[in-house]
Design a protein around this motif. Structure first.
Motif, PDB file in Angstrom:
ATOM      1  N   ILE A  47       3.333  10.708   3.292  1.00 23.16           N
ATOM      2  CA  ILE A  47       2.303   9.798   2.537  1.00 23.16           C
ATOM      3  C   ILE A  47       2.269   8.326   3.372  1.00 23.16           C
ATOM      4  O   ILE A  47       0.893   8.102   3.404  1.00 23.16           O
TER       5      ILE A  47
ATOM      6  N   MET B 288      -5.725   6.360   7.177  1.00 20.73           N
ATOM      7  CA  MET B 288      -6.942   5.675   6.610  1.00 20.73           C
ATOM      8  C   MET B 288      -7.285   4.395   6.936  1.00 20.73           C
ATOM      9  O   MET B 288      -8.483   4.009   7.292  1.00 20.73           O
TER      10      MET B 288
ATOM     11  N   HIS C  16       2.247   1.710  -3.425  1.00 26.64           N
ATOM     12  CA  HIS C  16       1.337   2.249  -4.409  1.00 26.64           C
ATOM     13  C   HIS C  16       0.977   3.701  -4.126  1.00 26.64           C
ATOM     14  O   HIS C  16       0.485   4.286  -5.061  1.00 26.64           O
TER      15      HIS C  16
ATOM     16  N   ASN D 118      -2.802   2.515 -10.972  1.00 24.13           N
ATOM     17  CA  ASN D 118      -4.029   2.459 -11.537  1.00 24.13           C
ATOM     18  C   ASN D 118      -4.306   4.242 -11.793  1.00 24.13           C
ATOM     19  O   ASN D 118      -3.925   5.054 -12.082  1.00 24.13           O
TER      20      ASN D 118
ATOM     21  N   LEU E 133       0.780  -1.369  -0.066  1.00 24.22           N
ATOM     22  CA  LEU E 133      -0.138  -0.028  -0.023  1.00 24.22           C
ATOM     23  C   LEU E 133       0.875   1.302  -0.054  1.00 24.22           C
ATOM     24  O   LEU E 133       0.525   2.129  -0.718  1.00 24.22           O
TER      25      LEU E 133
HETATM   26  C1  HEC Z   1      -7.224  11.865  -7.932  1.00 22.73           C
HETATM   27  C2  HEC Z   1      -8.004  10.664  -6.736  1.00 22.73           C
HETATM   28  C3  HEC Z   1      -7.015  10.287  -5.663  1.00 22.73           C
HETATM   29  C4  HEC Z   1      -6.358  10.837  -4.653  1.00 22.73           C
HETATM   30  C5  HEC Z   1      -6.112  12.471  -4.767  1.00 22.73           C
HETATM   31  C6  HEC Z   1      -5.538   9.954  -4.074  1.00 22.73           C
HETATM   32  N1  HEC Z   1      -6.082   8.738  -4.271  1.00 22.73           N
HETATM   33 FE1  HEC Z   1      -5.510   7.013  -3.467  1.00 22.73          FE
HETATM   34  N2  HEC Z   1      -6.635   5.857  -4.758  1.00 22.73           N
HETATM   35  C7  HEC Z   1      -7.310   6.451  -5.688  1.00 22.73           C
HETATM   36  C8  HEC Z   1      -8.079   5.330  -6.465  1.00 22.73           C
HETATM   37  C9  HEC Z   1      -8.901   5.680  -7.664  1.00 22.73           C
HETATM   38  C10 HEC Z   1      -7.559   4.414  -5.917  1.00 22.73           C
HETATM   39  C11 HEC Z   1      -7.863   2.785  -6.425  1.00 22.73           C
HETATM   40  C12 HEC Z   1      -6.675   2.239  -7.356  1.00 22.73           C
HETATM   41  C13 HEC Z   1      -7.105   0.932  -7.687  1.00 22.73           C
HETATM   42  O1  HEC Z   1      -7.448   0.049  -6.918  1.00 22.73           O
HETATM   43  O2  HEC Z   1      -7.185   0.807  -9.005  1.00 22.73           O
HETATM   44  C14 HEC Z   1      -6.566   4.658  -4.695  1.00 22.73           C
HETATM   45  C15 HEC Z   1      -6.404   3.586  -4.063  1.00 22.73           C
HETATM   46  C16 HEC Z   1      -5.303   4.055  -2.864  1.00 22.73           C
HETATM   47  C17 HEC Z   1      -4.629   2.945  -2.085  1.00 22.73           C
HETATM   48  C18 HEC Z   1      -4.931   1.304  -2.173  1.00 22.73           C
HETATM   49  C19 HEC Z   1      -3.752   0.897  -2.962  1.00 22.73           C
HETATM   50  C20 HEC Z   1      -3.592  -0.489  -3.252  1.00 22.73           C
HETATM   51  O3  HEC Z   1      -2.788  -1.093  -3.521  1.00 22.73           O
HETATM   52  O4  HEC Z   1      -4.735  -1.129  -3.133  1.00 22.73           O
HETATM   53  C21 HEC Z   1      -3.834   3.636  -1.186  1.00 22.73           C
HETATM   54  C22 HEC Z   1      -2.949   3.177  -0.108  1.00 22.73           C
HETATM   55  C23 HEC Z   1      -4.075   5.010  -1.473  1.00 22.73           C
HETATM   56  N3  HEC Z   1      -4.919   5.299  -2.480  1.00 22.73           N
HETATM   57  C24 HEC Z   1      -3.419   6.156  -0.803  1.00 22.73           C
HETATM   58  C25 HEC Z   1      -3.727   7.415  -0.965  1.00 22.73           C
HETATM   59  C26 HEC Z   1      -3.004   8.632  -0.044  1.00 22.73           C
HETATM   60  C27 HEC Z   1      -2.029   8.366   1.139  1.00 22.73           C
HETATM   61  C28 HEC Z   1      -3.435   9.739  -0.904  1.00 22.73           C
HETATM   62  C29 HEC Z   1      -3.206  11.099  -0.299  1.00 22.73           C
HETATM   63  C30 HEC Z   1      -1.737  11.424  -0.285  1.00 22.73           C
HETATM   64  C31 HEC Z   1      -4.353   9.192  -1.749  1.00 22.73           C
HETATM   65  N4  HEC Z   1      -4.369   7.966  -1.954  1.00 22.73           N
HETATM   66  C32 HEC Z   1      -4.994  10.243  -2.765  1.00 22.73           C
HETATM   67  C33 HEC Z   1      -7.501   7.911  -6.046  1.00 22.73           C
HETATM   68  C34 HEC Z   1      -6.862   8.997  -5.397  1.00 22.73           C
END
Ligand code: HEC
Length: 137
Positions: free
Chosen positions: A125, A132, A103, A109, A100
């Motif tokens: 991060i 979360m 990623h 993705n 995690l």
């Molecule tokens: C622009 C939209 C967006 C923002 C802003 C965003 N995320 Fe995400 N995040 C996503 C999406 C969409 C997924 C699902 C991706 C997938 O499973 O294909 C995701 C998945 C994740 C995952 C799971 C990855 C996994 O391997 O399953 C983590 C951890 C994560 N985000 C952390 C963060 C953190 C920490 C931040 C802020 C610093 C953040 N995200 C900001 C859209 C966002």
């Protein structure tokens, strides 16, 4: 416009210098009237970044989440796992924290690298990921 920006930048630096050394002068007034949270000095990007990025010291996971991750993870935009949803986060947690973290930092993705917080350190991060996970059990 741009000269105004320059002047503003100079005032910020003057305020910071005054705040840390001189006291009791016109500069002191500048220090007191300088905007709060303007401790960002190197590079131009941080001056234009949202408030959490300008805060001094490492940001907490909660702050990083609130400033960046919530945009997508608050409402589950584009399939992002929602904060507070054990159903969304359970399977993710099963991949292991290291995956995690990787990623979150490198992107996955539709998940953008560092959740679009370019100024965040890797540790910040990771703290946001922990925040979360901890709040989605
Ligand atoms: C622009 C939209 C967006 C923002 C802003 C965003 N995320 Fe995400 N995040 C996503 C999406 C969409 C997924 C699902 C991706 C997938 O499973 O294909 C995701 C998945 C994740 C995952 C799971 C990855 C996994 O391997 O399953 C983590 C951890 C994560 N985000 C952390 C963060 C953190 C920490 C931040 C802020 C610093 C953040 N995200 C900001 C859209 C966002």
């Amino acid at each position: 416009m741009s000269s105004m920006k320059k002047l503003f930048g100079i005032l910020l630096v003057a305020g910071l210098v005054a705040g840390s050394s001189l006291a009791n002068s016109e500069d002191d007034v500048n220090a007191r009237t300088a905007p709060v949270g303007s401790t960002c000095m190197s590079g131009d990007d941080c001056a234009a970044a949202p408030a959490p990025a300008a805060a001094a010291g490492p940001k907490s996971g909660k702050d990083v989440y609130g400033g960046f991750c919530t945009t997508c993870h608050g409402a589950g935009l584009m399939g992002a796992p929602k904060l507070g949803s054990a159903a969304d986060w359970g399977p993710r947690a099963g991949k292991g924290k290291d995956t995690l973290y990787t990623h979150a930092i490198g992107g996955f993705n539709s998940m953008p690298p560092k959740g679009m917080c370019a100024s965040c350190s890797d540790d910040e991060i990771k703290a946001a990921v922990d925040y979360m996970l901890d709040n989605s059990k």
